[in-house]
Design a protein around this motif. Sequence first.
Motif, PDB file in Angstrom:
ATOM      1  N   GLU A  71      40.208 -32.135 -15.487  1.00  0.00           N
ATOM      2  CA  GLU A  71      39.210 -31.651 -16.251  1.00  0.00           C
ATOM      3  C   GLU A  71      38.428 -32.916 -16.881  1.00  0.00           C
ATOM      4  O   GLU A  71      37.593 -32.492 -17.786  1.00  0.00           O
ATOM      5  CB  GLU A  71      39.917 -30.589 -17.392  1.00  0.00           C
ATOM      6  CG  GLU A  71      40.385 -29.303 -16.887  1.00  0.00           C
ATOM      7  CD  GLU A  71      39.492 -28.506 -16.290  1.00  0.00           C
ATOM      8  OE1 GLU A  71      38.264 -28.844 -16.578  1.00  0.00           O
ATOM      9  OE2 GLU A  71      39.772 -27.361 -15.923  1.00  0.00           O
ATOM     10  N   THR A  85      35.114 -28.015 -27.510  1.00  0.00           N
ATOM     11  CA  THR A  85      34.002 -27.335 -26.425  1.00  0.00           C
ATOM     12  C   THR A  85      32.758 -27.330 -27.497  1.00  0.00           C
ATOM     13  O   THR A  85      32.774 -26.981 -28.454  1.00  0.00           O
ATOM     14  CB  THR A  85      34.675 -26.372 -25.725  1.00  0.00           C
ATOM     15  OG1 THR A  85      35.191 -25.525 -26.832  1.00  0.00           O
ATOM     16  CG2 THR A  85      35.607 -26.620 -24.897  1.00  0.00           C
ATOM     17  N   THR A  86      31.530 -27.434 -26.490  1.00  0.00           N
ATOM     18  CA  THR A  86      30.537 -27.222 -27.234  1.00  0.00           C
ATOM     19  C   THR A  86      30.009 -25.683 -27.332  1.00  0.00           C
ATOM     20  O   THR A  86      30.690 -24.922 -26.489  1.00  0.00           O
ATOM     21  CB  THR A  86      29.370 -27.871 -26.275  1.00  0.00           C
ATOM     22  OG1 THR A  86      29.380 -27.417 -24.936  1.00  0.00           O
ATOM     23  CG2 THR A  86      29.287 -29.346 -26.244  1.00  0.00           C
ATOM     24  N   LYS A 145      29.069 -25.510 -20.681  1.00  0.00           N
ATOM     25  CA  LYS A 145      30.042 -25.831 -21.820  1.00  0.00           C
ATOM     26  C   LYS A 145      30.535 -27.300 -21.414  1.00  0.00           C
ATOM     27  O   LYS A 145      30.931 -27.564 -20.314  1.00  0.00           O
ATOM     28  CB  LYS A 145      31.160 -24.686 -21.787  1.00  0.00           C
ATOM     29  CG  LYS A 145      32.028 -24.946 -23.120  1.00  0.00           C
ATOM     30  CD  LYS A 145      32.543 -23.676 -23.377  1.00  0.00           C
ATOM     31  CE  LYS A 145      33.940 -23.338 -22.422  1.00  0.00           C
ATOM     32  NZ  LYS A 145      34.567 -22.180 -22.590  1.00  0.00           N
ATOM     33  N   CYS A 146      30.513 -28.110 -22.552  1.00  0.00           N
ATOM     34  CA  CYS A 146      31.101 -29.684 -22.346  1.00  0.00           C
ATOM     35  C   CYS A 146      32.723 -29.703 -23.045  1.00  0.00           C
ATOM     36  O   CYS A 146      32.817 -28.873 -24.116  1.00  0.00           O
ATOM     37  CB  CYS A 146      30.200 -30.707 -23.171  1.00  0.00           C
ATOM     38  SG  CYS A 146      29.093 -31.401 -22.242  1.00  0.00           S
ATOM     39  N   LEU A 147      33.472 -30.360 -22.525  1.00  0.00           N
ATOM     40  CA  LEU A 147      34.815 -30.792 -23.199  1.00  0.00           C
ATOM     41  C   LEU A 147      34.484 -32.120 -23.640  1.00  0.00           C
ATOM     42  O   LEU A 147      34.040 -32.878 -22.964  1.00  0.00           O
ATOM     43  CB  LEU A 147      35.904 -30.529 -22.270  1.00  0.00           C
ATOM     44  CG  LEU A 147      37.131 -31.034 -22.789  1.00  0.00           C
ATOM     45  CD1 LEU A 147      37.510 -30.204 -24.007  1.00  0.00           C
ATOM     46  CD2 LEU A 147      38.385 -31.406 -21.829  1.00  0.00           C
ATOM     47  N   TYR A 168      32.699 -27.468 -18.184  1.00  0.00           N
ATOM     48  CA  TYR A 168      34.083 -27.276 -18.358  1.00  0.00           C
ATOM     49  C   TYR A 168      33.962 -25.536 -18.623  1.00  0.00           C
ATOM     50  O   TYR A 168      33.433 -24.944 -19.017  1.00  0.00           O
ATOM     51  CB  TYR A 168      34.621 -27.662 -19.919  1.00  0.00           C
ATOM     52  CG  TYR A 168      35.968 -27.649 -20.076  1.00  0.00           C
ATOM     53  CD1 TYR A 168      36.822 -28.019 -19.470  1.00  0.00           C
ATOM     54  CD2 TYR A 168      36.240 -26.554 -21.204  1.00  0.00           C
ATOM     55  CE1 TYR A 168      38.290 -27.877 -19.809  1.00  0.00           C
ATOM     56  CE2 TYR A 168      37.732 -26.354 -21.740  1.00  0.00           C
ATOM     57  CZ  TYR A 168      38.534 -26.842 -20.874  1.00  0.00           C
ATOM     58  OH  TYR A 168      39.800 -26.781 -21.153  1.00  0.00           O
ATOM     59  N   ASP A 208      37.932 -22.375 -24.893  1.00  0.00           N
ATOM     60  CA  ASP A 208      37.420 -23.062 -26.125  1.00  0.00           C
ATOM     61  C   ASP A 208      38.385 -23.457 -26.828  1.00  0.00           C
ATOM     62  O   ASP A 208      39.441 -23.038 -26.759  1.00  0.00           O
ATOM     63  CB  ASP A 208      36.419 -22.056 -26.946  1.00  0.00           C
ATOM     64  CG  ASP A 208      35.414 -21.623 -26.270  1.00  0.00           C
ATOM     65  OD1 ASP A 208      34.627 -22.219 -25.422  1.00  0.00           O
ATOM     66  OD2 ASP A 208      34.670 -20.779 -26.930  1.00  0.00           O
ATOM     67  N   ARG A 226      30.538 -30.739 -34.708  1.00  0.00           N
ATOM     68  CA  ARG A 226      30.612 -29.974 -33.543  1.00  0.00           C
ATOM     69  C   ARG A 226      28.976 -29.231 -33.365  1.00  0.00           C
ATOM     70  O   ARG A 226      28.522 -29.368 -32.331  1.00  0.00           O
ATOM     71  CB  ARG A 226      31.505 -28.948 -33.501  1.00  0.00           C
ATOM     72  CG  ARG A 226      31.651 -27.987 -32.034  1.00  0.00           C
ATOM     73  CD  ARG A 226      32.667 -26.951 -32.494  1.00  0.00           C
ATOM     74  NE  ARG A 226      33.346 -26.324 -31.407  1.00  0.00           N
ATOM     75  CZ  ARG A 226      34.133 -25.335 -31.303  1.00  0.00           C
ATOM     76  NH1 ARG A 226      34.376 -24.873 -32.468  1.00  0.00           N
ATOM     77  NH2 ARG A 226      34.549 -24.789 -30.273  1.00  0.00           N
TER      78      ARG A 226
END
Length: 469
Positions: free
Chosen positions: A196, A248-249, A254-256, A276, A280, A415
């Motif tokens: 990941e 996570t965004t 979705k970004c990690l 990602y 979450d 975040r």
Amino acid sequence: MDSCYLCGKAFNGVDVIKHDEHIIQQAIGGSLTGNDILCASCGGKLGNDIDVPFTQMFSGIATRLNIKKDRNSNKYKSVKGILLSKVDQYNIKMNQIDVLCKEFEVTPLKPFHKYTDDKRKVIIYGNKKVTNQYRKKVEVEISEKFSSHELPEIIICNDIEGLVSYPLSLDNKVLKQGLAKIAVGFASKYGIPRTEFPLALDISKEEPIFLDKPLVVPFYPLGIIDRHIEAERNKLCHYPTHTAIIFTTITNPKCLACYIDLFSTFQFYVVLNNNYTGEDIYKYFTQRILRKDDYKFELNRKYYKERNIHLDSLGITEHRIDGLFENQTNTPENNKSREEIECEIIQEEYIKQKYRIDLEDDVSGYVSYVMRDKMLSDNIEKLDMESVMNFKRNFDLFYSVQGDDEIFDISSYRRYFSYNNVLIDFLYSSMQSSKELYRSGELRNYCHLKVKMLEDFIQREGIKIKFNL
Ligand SMILES: [Zn+2]
């Protein structure tokens, strides 16, 4: 985890042994650890290739903050700097001289002497070791230059008072890889698999490696609350601290990513995965920074009486002690006894507990401070309605209602924030604006402000130590 995040091999206790990893490097005072994320071989290799050059960049700060580099070494190191003040405490002109700072005493690299304008005093600058010898040279000089009833008074100065700048050279590749390693280590601690992290790790090679250019984005306080927090960060709660947040965004894709904040000064996002698909997550770690004068633990009779209670309260198992004892890789005569290992583990866990702080408590403190100070004071009258509403919406992100209670909710911190009534990911917004912030110089100004805040703190601490305050 049951395998090493770098090589991917499963731990077997024979040739793939678990490594006691410092996720935030020990040389910068980090106490975040993971003992099932790397194997001994990869842990050692990353330590040399990434951690050593990375922590070297911060060694000037770490040394002056008195961070314990090695439990067994009590030696003080010195740090090179440049004296910026134009005159010193004797009103002698100084011109950007190179200095060394050791235990908060500032001396020139080489000893020298200067006369006051009225020639009634001569000041010898240097550390205590060299000034006695150097004094003889000055005595000869003044006896030749001056008649006996005009001899200037000799003053020894072992500590120049003035503003010193300690250059910090941040190497891009070293910095990014060091940050990426913290991010990957922290994500692995929460069981996120190595597949990941495509933006930080290349695991397709036979010998997997960290990428040369992991995606690292500088943090800039774009949200209104963060702007106020960072402007006065040194006055709020614990300072300085190290913090890591894996999250996570909230918008797609979705970004990690991992937010990393070292010394409350060097603040970045490391993007591990920009597409990602996992669950979450929002997990954080924060700590005060370790000092040399830490608790020293000894296994005495009293300890053995209450041994089980001690071990339980620190979460240490016999298995862990045995594991470290049996897996020592030194030559037999250098191996430690089981008692020595037990003692080291207890000390390490004790220190971790001592320095652990709860980020949620701190952030809650920051937010209510900002609210009290900025919103409930006269300042509010200067704001237009839209600004007040924007402030209120951002403030509300930190509170959620459960039944009749309003409870603090940290999960938006670093975040996302609210702007024009839309929730915006800090990460995406930082990526979009970083070029412009860089071009306009705002990012640089912000970084300078943060470094200056830390420098001021170190100076004040130094004065306290010097004068036993
Ligand atoms: Zn490995």
